[in-house]
Scaffold this motif. Structure first.
Motif, PDB file in Angstrom:
ATOM      1  N   VAL A 274      43.355  41.383  39.807  1.00 51.66           N
ATOM      2  CA  VAL A 274      42.095  42.131  39.873  1.00 51.66           C
ATOM      3  C   VAL A 274      41.133  41.416  40.817  1.00 51.66           C
ATOM      4  O   VAL A 274      40.957  40.193  40.730  1.00 51.66           O
ATOM      5  CB  VAL A 274      41.468  42.268  38.472  1.00 51.66           C
ATOM      6  CG1 VAL A 274      40.060  42.872  38.557  1.00 51.66           C
ATOM      7  CG2 VAL A 274      42.365  43.128  37.584  1.00 51.66           C
ATOM      8  N   ALA A 275      40.503  42.174  41.718  1.00 50.30           N
ATOM      9  CA  ALA A 275      39.523  41.612  42.650  1.00 50.30           C
ATOM     10  C   ALA A 275      38.146  41.613  42.012  1.00 50.30           C
ATOM     11  O   ALA A 275      37.772  42.556  41.302  1.00 50.30           O
ATOM     12  CB  ALA A 275      39.507  42.402  43.949  1.00 50.30           C
TER      13      ALA A 275
ATOM     14  N   ALA B 264      42.028  36.810  40.372  1.00 50.99           N
ATOM     15  CA  ALA B 264      43.006  37.409  41.273  1.00 50.99           C
ATOM     16  C   ALA B 264      44.394  36.824  41.057  1.00 50.99           C
ATOM     17  O   ALA B 264      45.399  37.552  41.036  1.00 50.99           O
ATOM     18  CB  ALA B 264      42.570  37.210  42.727  1.00 50.99           C
TER      19      ALA B 264
ATOM     20  N   ALA C  88      34.309  43.532  38.476  1.00 55.35           N
ATOM     21  CA  ALA C  88      35.550  43.846  39.183  1.00 55.35           C
ATOM     22  C   ALA C  88      35.305  44.878  40.283  1.00 55.35           C
ATOM     23  O   ALA C  88      34.499  45.802  40.116  1.00 55.35           O
ATOM     24  CB  ALA C  88      36.585  44.368  38.206  1.00 55.35           C
ATOM     25  N   THR C  89      36.005  44.714  41.402  1.00 54.96           N
ATOM     26  CA  THR C  89      35.973  45.712  42.472  1.00 54.96           C
ATOM     27  C   THR C  89      37.302  46.457  42.565  1.00 54.96           C
ATOM     28  O   THR C  89      37.470  47.352  43.387  1.00 54.96           O
ATOM     29  CB  THR C  89      35.656  45.051  43.824  1.00 54.96           C
ATOM     30  OG1 THR C  89      36.640  44.052  44.109  1.00 54.96           O
ATOM     31  CG2 THR C  89      34.271  44.402  43.798  1.00 54.96           C
ATOM     32  N   SER C  90      38.257  46.065  41.726  1.00 57.79           N
ATOM     33  CA  SER C  90      39.510  46.809  41.580  1.00 57.79           C
ATOM     34  C   SER C  90      39.921  46.713  40.115  1.00 57.79           C
ATOM     35  O   SER C  90      39.436  45.852  39.386  1.00 57.79           O
ATOM     36  CB  SER C  90      40.605  46.239  42.484  1.00 57.79           C
ATOM     37  OG  SER C  90      41.050  44.974  42.014  1.00 57.79           O
ATOM     38  N   THR C  91      40.805  47.596  39.681  1.00 61.21           N
ATOM     39  CA  THR C  91      41.162  47.620  38.253  1.00 61.21           C
ATOM     40  C   THR C  91      42.665  47.533  37.987  1.00 61.21           C
ATOM     41  O   THR C  91      43.071  47.345  36.845  1.00 61.21           O
ATOM     42  CB  THR C  91      40.625  48.901  37.582  1.00 61.21           C
ATOM     43  OG1 THR C  91      41.163  50.045  38.256  1.00 61.21           O
ATOM     44  CG2 THR C  91      39.103  48.936  37.630  1.00 61.21           C
ATOM     45  N   GLU C  92      43.491  47.664  39.012  1.00 61.71           N
ATOM     46  CA  GLU C  92      44.934  47.593  38.789  1.00 61.71           C
ATOM     47  C   GLU C  92      45.341  46.172  38.424  1.00 61.71           C
ATOM     48  O   GLU C  92      44.935  45.204  39.064  1.00 61.71           O
ATOM     49  CB  GLU C  92      45.689  48.038  40.037  1.00 61.71           C
ATOM     50  CG  GLU C  92      47.201  48.055  39.841  1.00 61.71           C
ATOM     51  CD  GLU C  92      47.945  48.569  41.054  1.00 61.71           C
ATOM     52  OE1 GLU C  92      49.186  48.442  41.073  1.00 61.71           O
ATOM     53  OE2 GLU C  92      47.294  49.076  41.987  1.00 61.71           O
TER      54      GLU C  92
ATOM     55  N   ARG D 140      36.587  34.127  41.202  1.00 60.52           N
ATOM     56  CA  ARG D 140      37.290  35.179  41.945  1.00 60.52           C
ATOM     57  C   ARG D 140      38.765  34.821  42.140  1.00 60.52           C
ATOM     58  O   ARG D 140      39.651  35.672  41.985  1.00 60.52           O
ATOM     59  CB  ARG D 140      36.605  35.389  43.296  1.00 60.52           C
ATOM     60  CG  ARG D 140      35.156  35.858  43.185  1.00 60.52           C
ATOM     61  CD  ARG D 140      34.533  36.124  44.545  1.00 60.52           C
ATOM     62  NE  ARG D 140      33.143  36.542  44.388  1.00 60.52           N
ATOM     63  CZ  ARG D 140      32.087  35.744  44.566  1.00 60.52           C
ATOM     64  NH1 ARG D 140      32.278  34.467  44.918  1.00 60.52           N
ATOM     65  NH2 ARG D 140      30.864  36.198  44.402  1.00 60.52           N
TER      66      ARG D 140
ATOM     67  N   SER E  52      34.253  46.252  34.268  1.00 59.52           N
ATOM     68  CA  SER E  52      34.456  47.341  35.222  1.00 59.52           C
ATOM     69  C   SER E  52      33.740  48.578  34.707  1.00 59.52           C
ATOM     70  O   SER E  52      33.814  48.891  33.512  1.00 59.52           O
ATOM     71  CB  SER E  52      35.952  47.633  35.394  1.00 59.52           C
ATOM     72  OG  SER E  52      36.158  48.767  36.208  1.00 59.52           O
TER      73      SER E  52
END
Length: 302
Positions: A218-219, A213, A245-249, A209, A168
């Motif tokens: 994480v996406a 997930a 990653a396109t999200s980090t939560e 992916r 990320s």
């Protein structure tokens, strides 16, 4: 920098598939005392003084003869016996116990050992015909099983598994991070890359992916191929990827993954040096993926 896991795949042998059903050729090479034989009891090998021992054909016990191939101008075989010889004897080791030896002085024979134990695991697990339940008979120098009842042929199977370093941030930037996770059964401080098996009808990229997930929430968007590693524990091919990653939560599944964390390069180095973070061993593709992202070697390992 040479990826650490490639040490187990260097100097591969010629598998000589064209000779697997050539009985005259096989007999001639077996009669040649310069040929080398690895003795496998069930799925275990008995190293001598920490080294993989290869014997002459005349010294090998009775068992299933498996042609591994040719290297250094000689033929290499394995003889697979029943598991009785190794039972109760701690000096006979499974593949995982042999990995430290294979990564050191015996690294040049590692592809031969992986080939032999992969086939031994297949023979150990494949006892009856999945179509009719009939008895299976080995042919093709151990690389094929044919049902004596319905004639259906069985071939060694390899399960594709994806393994990935998830990143990320701007590539190469000081604040770029990579995602590592840990299982609850691992000792404290041990973290690794995420991994999982490919499902039917699924591309390897989509498996990356999905697994990321499912395990961490994480996406992932872009997925790029890195390298692969045969991993016959018992019958896998680890296919490595770098995933963006396109999200980090993070929301761990608490089933396969107990904890997952983002690490900057500085954090990874500091914690690896202190022993707070323990990374996978050098012969694993997981280690190669981590050091590829980090940009150099890191201290400590499992």
């Amino acid at each position: 920098m040479t990826a650490p896991h490639l040490r187990l795949a260097q100097d591969p042998h010629d598998r000589l598939a064209v000779h697997r059903k050539d009985d005259a050729w096989l007999a001639e090479r077996w009669a040649d005392e310069s040929s080398r034989v690895l003795v496998v009891s069930g799925t275990r090998v008995q190293p001598v003084d920490g080294r993989i021992e290869w014997v002459a054909p005349s010294e090998a016990p009775e068992g299933l003869r498996v042609l591994l191939g040719e290297r250094e101008g000689r033929a290499w075989f394995a003889v697979v016996t029943g598991p009785e010889e190794a039972k109760g004897d701690a000096s006979w080791l499974p593949l995982r116990g042999l990995l430290p030896s294979l990564s050191d002085d015996n690294v040049t024979v590692a592809p031969l050992v992986l080939h032999a134990l992969g086939l031994a695991e297949w023979h150990f697990a494949t006892r009856f015909c999945p179509r009719c339940g009939g008895r299976l008979e080995a042919t093709a120098a151990g690389h094929e099983l044919v049902c004596t009842q319905c004639g259906k042929a069985q071939f060694p199977r390899t399960d594709p598994a994806v393994i990935m370093v998830v990143t990320s941030g701007e590539p190469g930037a000081e604040d770029e991070r990579c995602l590592l996770g840990r299982q609850a059964v691992w000792p404290p401080g041990r973290y690794s890359t995420l991994a999982g098996f490919c499902e039917p009808g699924e591309t390897l990229e989509d498996a990356v992916r999905r697994e990321v997930a499912e395990e961490t929430g994480v996406a992932v968007g872009e997925v790029s191929y890195f390298s692969s590693q045969p991993w016959p524990l018992p019958a896998s091919l680890m296919v490595g990827f770098v995933a963006r990653a396109t999200s980090t939560e993070i929301t761990v599944d608490e089933v396969e993954i107990e904890d997952a964390r983002w690490f900057t390069r500085a954090e990874m180095r500091e914690q690896a040096e202190s022993g707070q973070l323990v990374l996978p061993g050098g012969v694993s593709i997981s280690r190669s993926l981590i050091e590829h992202w980090y940009g150099g070697t890191l201290p400590g390992q499992w």
